[in-house]
Write a protein that holds these residues in place. Structure first.
Motif, mmCIF file in Angstrom:
data_model
loop_
_atom_site.group_PDB
_atom_site.id
_atom_site.type_symbol
_atom_site.label_atom_id
_atom_site.label_comp_id
_atom_site.label_asym_id
_atom_site.label_seq_id
_atom_site.Cartn_x
_atom_site.Cartn_y
_atom_site.Cartn_z
ATOM 1 N N ALA A 544 47.280 -0.902 53.027
ATOM 2 C CA ALA A 544 48.494 -0.448 53.685
ATOM 3 C C ALA A 544 48.255 -0.266 55.176
ATOM 4 C CB ALA A 544 48.943 0.864 53.055
ATOM 5 N N CYS A 561 50.831 8.276 47.116
ATOM 6 C CA CYS A 561 49.586 7.495 47.102
ATOM 7 C C CYS A 561 48.770 7.770 45.841
ATOM 8 C CB CYS A 561 48.757 7.823 48.338
ATOM 9 S SG CYS A 561 47.193 6.942 48.369
ATOM 10 N N ALA A 563 45.497 6.847 45.432
ATOM 11 C CA ALA A 563 44.055 6.963 45.662
ATOM 12 C C ALA A 563 43.772 8.198 46.496
ATOM 13 C CB ALA A 563 43.549 5.723 46.381
ATOM 14 N N LEU A 567 45.430 8.024 52.205
ATOM 15 C CA LEU A 567 46.447 8.274 53.228
ATOM 16 C C LEU A 567 46.329 9.722 53.691
ATOM 17 C CD1 LEU A 567 49.820 6.718 52.016
ATOM 18 C CD2 LEU A 567 48.780 6.407 54.258
ATOM 19 N N GLY A 591 45.484 -0.783 47.920
ATOM 20 C CA GLY A 591 46.396 -1.896 48.177
ATOM 21 C C GLY A 591 47.449 -2.059 47.100
ATOM 22 N N CYS A 592 47.810 -0.946 46.444
ATOM 23 C CA CYS A 592 48.781 -1.043 45.344
ATOM 24 C C CYS A 592 50.208 -1.051 45.863
ATOM 25 C CB CYS A 592 48.596 0.122 44.387
ATOM 26 S SG CYS A 592 48.864 1.713 45.187
ATOM 27 N N ALA A 594 52.094 1.687 46.368
ATOM 28 C CA ALA A 594 52.919 2.801 45.875
ATOM 29 C C ALA A 594 53.593 3.517 47.044
ATOM 30 C CB ALA A 594 52.067 3.773 45.070
ATOM 31 N N CYS A 595 52.925 3.538 48.193
ATOM 32 C CA CYS A 595 53.457 4.204 49.380
ATOM 33 C C CYS A 595 54.642 3.435 49.970
ATOM 34 C CB CYS A 595 52.350 4.330 50.422
ATOM 35 S SG CYS A 595 51.484 2.765 50.723
ATOM 36 N N LEU A 606 52.294 -3.279 53.104
ATOM 37 C CA LEU A 606 50.989 -3.804 52.676
ATOM 38 C C LEU A 606 50.655 -5.050 53.478
ATOM 39 C CD1 LEU A 606 50.413 -4.054 48.831
ATOM 40 C CD2 LEU A 606 49.215 -2.683 50.510
HETATM 41 S S1 SF4 Z 1 48.538 1.124 49.109
HETATM 42 FE FE1 SF4 Z 1 48.232 2.543 47.365
HETATM 43 S S2 SF4 Z 1 46.199 3.433 47.744
HETATM 44 FE FE2 SF4 Z 1 46.811 2.446 49.689
HETATM 45 S S3 SF4 Z 1 47.755 4.085 50.863
HETATM 46 FE FE3 SF4 Z 1 49.422 3.070 49.739
HETATM 47 S S4 SF4 Z 1 49.618 4.265 47.826
HETATM 48 FE FE4 SF4 Z 1 47.628 4.798 48.717
#
Ligand code: SF4
Ligand SMILES: Cc1cc2nc3c(=O)[nH]c(=O)nc-3n(C[C@H](O)[C@H](O)[C@H](O)COP(=O)(O)OP(=O)(O)OC[C@H]3O[C@@H](n4cnc5c(N)ncnc54)[C@H](O)[C@@H]3O)c2cc1C
Ligand code: SF4
Lengths: 629, 160
Positions: A544, A561, A563, A567, A591-592, A594-595, A606
């Motif tokens: 992200a 987030c 992880a 963040l 890199g999911c 979710a944010c 992302l």
């Molecule tokens: S991509 Fe996933 S792990 Fe990375 S900051 Fe966003 S929510 Fe957190």
């Protein structure tokens, strides 16, 4: 990257997209009108050139991309070909060779998802759409830098059978520190019970002793027997394994003749747990022999019915002279061997196990092994008659077909049955003193029903996947429908697993013989060594990133987030004074995305897979007027 | 005879291009290789399916789905890894979001059958085909979505 001006500039759409469409030697062009796709692509927004080639992955194909990049004709690349999993890396490295950033590329999958599932105009139309979508994304791609992480020059091998021993030695010879974890007190695995082995008849115990010696004597290898992995975390290059060594003494396990016992007498008086920090893991957890069901070809009902491993063991202990084999004081005047027991099972014909499973695969080693055993018997005890009841003879590979020829010369009698019409084994009632009777409709003599009285029946039992469910759930490993561990690709990535830094060696992956298990183990070891040998790894930069201008500091992303620590909110100096802003810690970000979904201003996205890029892809898919039909 | 009929139908479909489009968001570690495996098996399925490779569908906000319908996408299937999701917690967060999307769809009078969430593994050929055919039946029955409030889609793309 955080320079806002630079970010803005990067976000401008590329007007120099190159589209490269592959014929795949007919695989694509037989169903998709590739030249028509090219003509359409030339008109897509931002596209500078569209080209075609019979094999984009070939050198001339890659050269098209490299030339265009070098000449400044294009600055973004779309390749339309097979599934991205096959050649994404090929095209990335071509782009790198042209001196460009490998992340300026996107892929349209027009083989697996178009030409192999569709025909005619529909296929061409869909291919155009997928290429259009990829150009939509490509226009928004930015150059990215891979994330560099340190990697430990250390590998862990799980399983101390033939494959594990081989892998450990090759790894250590490549300069890596190695820990070999074996759950029993013995080294050698299933092969330790095999006596002499097909095709050449070497003594298997000697093979194991040689491999084990090479491992135990190597100063870079630590062998942990009676040990199992009970915890697993980290990421490629930096895995942490929790390893438990238990008390149980050797007697709790069945020792086979060929096993090597490295620490005899050392029963580790206290169970210990230790943390192993490692860079990569080679899984060499092996197989388990198929155990027939009660009543399957008379198994359990008649003590004269043995599995192949049982027979091999008894045969190795034989100490009789004369021309008739004697097992446990019983003369074996005639014996039958039955192939494919527990293998090549067919839905509707064979009985499923309690979980509804069938072993539909061929175990690949039983034909050779049973013919080798038959030859051993016939060459020592020529008066013991052997009837070989088979479905097909699959003695593939160098030196293996000879086993069949030799068996024929040794007067082994071959009888053939169909899967749906298996032979039966029953108590003999013809008044003679043979214990058993085998009945078969023999396909080699026009389905004549033949009854053979015998003293012994040997079932050519195959292989089943070992139970590694704990490792599977801990490491999130893919398992095939055959329950063996599954590689990324059977041809192009045959020892790699989808979890980065985890490799496959030997029969943990599929039934294979000793040579193949050693090949696989050596390949896995070399792959592991080349992954870790630089001491660092480059991970895809798909993490992200926050656009500081757009971030209003709500912290919604931090709450969403997944992880820990990826963040954080920081105090940033802006023209309005001190403001709260979100900041990404790239090494921890999964890199999911979710944010991305929760940010009210779209400030976080992302890299390489941005929401804006997806929106552009959808726009291209729905933009029918763009397609010139 | 049949061939000519098919050709004509294809041609009509291609020229009128009012295809009932199905968008498939397929996870790169499970469903996308799953779709490739269907291809390797050469099993055919409806042509109006557009598969986008995603890392985790949790990244898409509610409005992404609604925008897709506004733009004329007839159906969306989210093919995730289900419980096997490599990002712990992502599946749960996504499932909760999709519940909210369903609420919003109801308000906008969009048939909620147009959006489905399912788990597809790398070798789930049969479930993949079943899901795709099921959604195709639904979109053939419903046709492209007609939005209650006719907001223009947020398209940046200009026709060439
Ligand atoms: S991509 Fe996933 S792990 Fe990375 S900051 Fe966003 S929510 Fe957190
Ligand atoms: C009946 C039969 C006859 C055969 N005959 C021949 C032949 O004649 N010629 C030939 O070339 N091949 C033959 N084979 C094949 C041969 O046995 C295999 O190729 C070979 O044994 C494979 O070795 P491996 O290391 O892959 O697995 P294995 O021998 O199964 O070794 C796996 C090891 O991993 C350990 N392990 C498992 N799980 C864990 C865990 N979670 N943690 C730690 N350790 C673990 C096990 O204890 C074992 O020591 C035969 C096979 C069978 C079944
Ligand atoms: S190797 Fe031979 S006996 Fe074994 S499953 Fe295959 S065909 Fe049957």
């Amino acid at each position: 990257m955080t320079d806002p001006k630079k970010m803005k500039k990067n976000k401008e759409k590329s007007e120099k997209i190159g589209v490269y469409i592959c014929y795949c030697g007919g695989n694509i062009s037989d169903h998709v009108d590739v030249e028509k796709v090219r003509e359409a692509a030339e008109k897509f927004p931002g596209v500078a050139v569209a080209r075609t080639n019979s094999f984009m992955c070939s050198d001339p194909g890659q050269e098209l991309i490299i030339e265009d990049l070098k000449n400044g004709v294009v600055d973004r690349v779309v390749v339309a070909s097979c599934a991205p999993s096959l050649h994404e890396n090929t095209f990335r490295s071509a782009i790198t060779r042209a001196g460009a950033n490998p992340y300026i590329y996107d892929h349209a999958n027009i083989r697996e998802q178009v030409s192999w599932v569709l025909h005619g105009d529909k296929a061409t139309y869909k291919a155009e759409k997928l290429v259009a979508a990829a150009t939509g994304k490509a226009g928004l791609l930015e150059p990215l830098d891979p994330i560099r992480v340190n990697a430990r020059k250390h590998a862990t091998v799980i399983g101390g059978g033939i494959a594990g021993l081989k892998a450990a030695r090759v790894l250590a010879d490549r300069g890596l520190e190695v820990v070999l974890i074996e759950k029993t007190p013995f080294l050698g695995g299933n092969a330790a019970g095999l006596d002499t082995v097909a095709p050449l008849g070497e003594q298997c115990s000697a093979l194991i002793a040689e491999l084990a010696k090479g491992v135990l004597e190597h100063t870079a290898i630590t062998v942990l027997t009676r040990s199992e992995v009970v915890g697993f975390n980290g990421y490629v290059g930096n895995y942490n394994l929790q390893v438990k060594t238990t008390l149980s003494s050797s007697s709790a396990f069945d020792k086979a003749a060929g096993h090597v016992v490295p620490f005899e007498g050392d029963n580790a008086d206290t169970p210990t747990e230790q943390n192993v920090k490692t860079g990569a893991v080679v899984l060499a957890t092996g197989f388990r022999s198929y155990q027939p069901k009660t009543g399957e070809y008379g198994f359990d009902d008649h003590r004269e019915v043995l599995t192949l491993p049982e027979f091999i063991k008894q045969l190795s202990e034989v100490n009789c002279s004369g021309d008739i084999l004697e097992l446990n004081g019983r003369k074996i005047r005639a014996m039958a061997v039955i192939h494919c027991v527990g293998s090549r099972q067919i839905p509707g014909i064979h009985e499923e196990d309690e979980n509804g499973y069938l072993n539909e695969y061929c175990s690949r080693t039983c034909c050779s092994s049973i013919l080798h055993a038959a030859n051993t018997v016939k060459e020592q005890f020529p008066k013991t008659n052997i009837y070989d009841l088979y479905r097909d003879i699959r003695t593939y590979g160098r030196g293996q077909e000879e086993l069949y020829d030799r068996a024929a010369r040794n007067r082994v009698v071959f009888l053939r049955f169909e899967a749906g019409n298996s032979p039966t084994v029953s108590a003999n009632d013809d008044g003679s003193d043979y214990a058993l009777k085998v009945t078969i409709e023999d396909g080699l003599t026009f389905s004549e029903e033949i009854e053979v009285p015998v003293d012994l029946v040997v079932l050519a039992t195959g292989m089943e996947a070992g139970d590694v469910s704990d490792l599977v759930s801990m490491m999130k490993l893919p398992v095939g429908t055959d329950k063996f561990l599954q590689e990324v690709h059977p041809k192009l990535a045959p020892v790699e697993m989808s979890v980065s830094g985890i490799f496959l060696a030997g029969t943990a992956q599929a039934p294979m013989n000793i040579s193949e298990a050693c090949n696989g183990a050596a390949a896995a070891a070399v792959k592991t060594a080349s992954l870790l040998s630089k001491g660092y790894l480059e991970l895809d930069p798909y993490v992200a990133a926050v656009d500081q201008d757009l971030c209003r500091g709500t912290g919604a992303c931090v709450d969403a987030c997944l992880a820990d620590g990826a963040l954080e909110m920081i105090d940033a100096e802006t023209e309005n004074g001190t403001e709260k802003k979100a900041r990404v810690v790239p090494a921890l970000c999964l890199g999911c995305g979710a944010c991305v979904a929760v940010c009210p201003t779209g400030a976080i996205d992302l890299k390489g897979w941005s929401l804006k890029q997806y929106e552009a892809m959808v726009d291209m898919i729905v933009a029918d007027e763009l397609i010139d039909i | 005879m049949l061939i000519t009929e098919n050709l004509t139908r294809n041609f009509l479909m291609a020229t009128t291009v009012q295809e009932n489009k199905i968008l498939i968001l397929a996870t790169e570690s499970c469903a996308y290789p799953g779709a490739d495996s269907v291809g390797q098996a050469h099993s055919s399925y409806p042509a109006n399916t557009y598969i986008l490779r995603v890392r985790a569908p949790v990244m898409f906000p509610e409005r992404f789905y609604l925008d897709c319908f506004k733009k004329g996408i007839s159906g969306i299937i989210i093919m995730s890894c289900g419980e096997e999701c490599p990002y712990e917690g992502a599946y749960h967060a996504m499932a909760k979001r999709i519940d909210r999307v369903y609420q919003m769809m109801k308000k906008l009078d969009i048939d909620i059958r147009r959006l489905r969430i399912t788990a597809i593994c790398t070798v789930c050929n049969r479930p993949f085909l079943k899901e795709v055919n099921m959604m195709n039946d639904i979109v053939q029955e419903l046709g492209p979505p007609v939005l209650k409030e006719s907001q223009p889609p947020v398209t940046e793309q200009e026709p060439a």
